[in-house]
Scaffold this motif. Structure first.
Motif, mmCIF file in Angstrom:
data_model
loop_
_atom_site.group_PDB
_atom_site.id
_atom_site.type_symbol
_atom_site.label_atom_id
_atom_site.label_comp_id
_atom_site.label_asym_id
_atom_site.label_seq_id
_atom_site.Cartn_x
_atom_site.Cartn_y
_atom_site.Cartn_z
ATOM 1 N N LYS A 1 0.813 -1.212 0.000
ATOM 2 C CA LYS A 1 0.000 0.000 0.000
ATOM 3 C C LYS A 1 0.849 1.266 0.000
ATOM 4 N N THR A 2 2.166 1.145 0.141
ATOM 5 C CA THR A 2 3.031 2.316 0.109
ATOM 6 C C THR A 2 3.305 2.783 -1.311
ATOM 7 N N ILE A 3 3.002 1.972 -2.305
ATOM 8 C CA ILE A 3 3.201 2.336 -3.703
ATOM 9 C C ILE A 3 2.150 3.368 -4.093
ATOM 10 N N PRO A 4 2.544 4.442 -4.775
ATOM 11 C CA PRO A 4 1.560 5.455 -5.162
ATOM 12 C C PRO A 4 0.461 4.858 -6.032
ATOM 13 N N GLY A 5 -0.790 5.187 -5.714
ATOM 14 C CA GLY A 5 -1.925 4.720 -6.492
ATOM 15 C C GLY A 5 -2.493 3.388 -6.049
ATOM 16 N N ILE A 6 -1.783 2.677 -5.190
ATOM 17 C CA ILE A 6 -2.232 1.367 -4.726
ATOM 18 C C ILE A 6 -2.817 1.526 -3.326
ATOM 19 N N GLY A 7 -4.115 1.337 -3.216
ATOM 20 C CA GLY A 7 -4.790 1.418 -1.925
ATOM 21 C C GLY A 7 -5.066 0.025 -1.388
ATOM 22 N N GLU A 8 -5.965 -0.046 -0.441
ATOM 23 C CA GLU A 8 -6.309 -1.315 0.210
ATOM 24 C C GLU A 8 -6.858 -2.336 -0.788
ATOM 25 N N PHE A 9 -7.820 -1.909 -1.623
ATOM 26 C CA PHE A 9 -8.452 -2.829 -2.567
ATOM 27 C C PHE A 9 -7.458 -3.362 -3.587
ATOM 28 N N PHE A 10 -6.697 -2.460 -4.211
ATOM 29 C CA PHE A 10 -5.737 -2.888 -5.222
ATOM 30 C C PHE A 10 -4.621 -3.726 -4.608
ATOM 31 N N ALA A 11 -4.217 -3.424 -3.378
ATOM 32 C CA ALA A 11 -3.166 -4.213 -2.724
ATOM 33 C C ALA A 11 -3.633 -5.657 -2.528
ATOM 34 N N ARG A 12 -4.875 -5.818 -2.109
ATOM 35 C CA ARG A 12 -5.401 -7.181 -1.929
ATOM 36 C C ARG A 12 -5.559 -7.901 -3.269
ATOM 37 N N LEU A 13 -6.032 -7.179 -4.281
ATOM 38 C CA LEU A 13 -6.197 -7.771 -5.607
ATOM 39 C C LEU A 13 -4.849 -8.203 -6.187
ATOM 40 N N VAL A 14 -3.860 -7.341 -6.103
ATOM 41 C CA VAL A 14 -2.523 -7.654 -6.625
ATOM 42 C C VAL A 14 -1.919 -8.822 -5.857
ATOM 43 N N ASP A 15 -2.084 -8.823 -4.554
ATOM 44 C CA ASP A 15 -1.560 -9.921 -3.735
ATOM 45 C C ASP A 15 -2.191 -11.256 -4.127
ATOM 46 N N ALA A 16 -3.495 -11.242 -4.372
ATOM 47 C CA ALA A 16 -4.185 -12.480 -4.747
ATOM 48 C C ALA A 16 -3.801 -12.939 -6.148
ATOM 49 N N GLU A 17 -3.638 -12.014 -7.071
ATOM 50 C CA GLU A 17 -3.350 -12.376 -8.458
ATOM 51 C C GLU A 17 -1.890 -12.771 -8.671
ATOM 52 N N ILE A 18 -0.970 -12.133 -7.968
ATOM 53 C CA ILE A 18 0.445 -12.482 -8.125
ATOM 54 C C ILE A 18 0.781 -13.726 -7.332
ATOM 55 N N ASP A 19 0.182 -13.895 -6.165
ATOM 56 C CA ASP A 19 0.438 -15.017 -5.266
ATOM 57 C C ASP A 19 1.872 -14.944 -4.754
ATOM 58 N N ASP A 20 2.764 -15.793 -5.215
ATOM 59 C CA ASP A 20 4.150 -15.805 -4.741
ATOM 60 C C ASP A 20 5.029 -15.097 -5.766
#
Length: 133
Positions: free
Chosen positions: A2-21
């Motif tokens: 969430k420290t990345i500009p433009g990435i909030g709570e929702f996008f952080a969770r989405l990116v985490d789920a889609e990238i996985d490891d």
């Protein structure tokens, strides 16, 4: 994340789920190809032509990073200047280029397990998003 500009709570969770490891990807280029943020290529007669971004790839990851461009450009002066520089080629091309840059930043943040740090224009002053100095 969430420290990345433009990435909030929702996008952080989405990116985490889609990238996985993140260890699945050897480089930011591999992650960009997975997300579909790379240009299509066509080669003929010794010449290579680059076209629009590929349709293959993770559509949710691509969507998240393209949507994160607007708030990222609004909050980060370095990204804003890069966006303004690229905008003469077309607004959508500039958005995709900044989205790929954000994806590269996300790769480095996830790989190194550290927060994003903004570097000043002279390269020496840095401000951590989590702890202001």
């Amino acid at each position: 994340m969430k420290t990345i500009p433009g990435i909030g709570e929702f996008f952080a969770r989405l990116v985490d789920a889609e990238i996985d490891d993140i260890a699945r990807f050897r480089s930011p280029k591999k992650l960009a190809a997975y997300a579909g943020l790379v240009p299509s290529t066509y080669s003929s007669g010794g010449k290579t032509y680059h076209g629009k971004i590929i349709k293959q790839g993770n559509k949710w990851l691509r969507w998240a990073f393209v949507e994160a461009v607007a708030p990222a450009v609004a909050s980060d002066p370095q990204l804003r200047s890069q966006y303004e520089h690229l905008k003469f080629r077309g607004a959508n091309k500039a958005r995709v280029a900044i989205a790929r840059k954000l994806l590269t930043i996300a790769f480095q943040v996830l790989r190194d397990q550290r927060p994003y740090e903004w570097r000043g224009a002279n390269g020496r002053e840095s401000v951590s998003v989590l702890t202001l100095r």
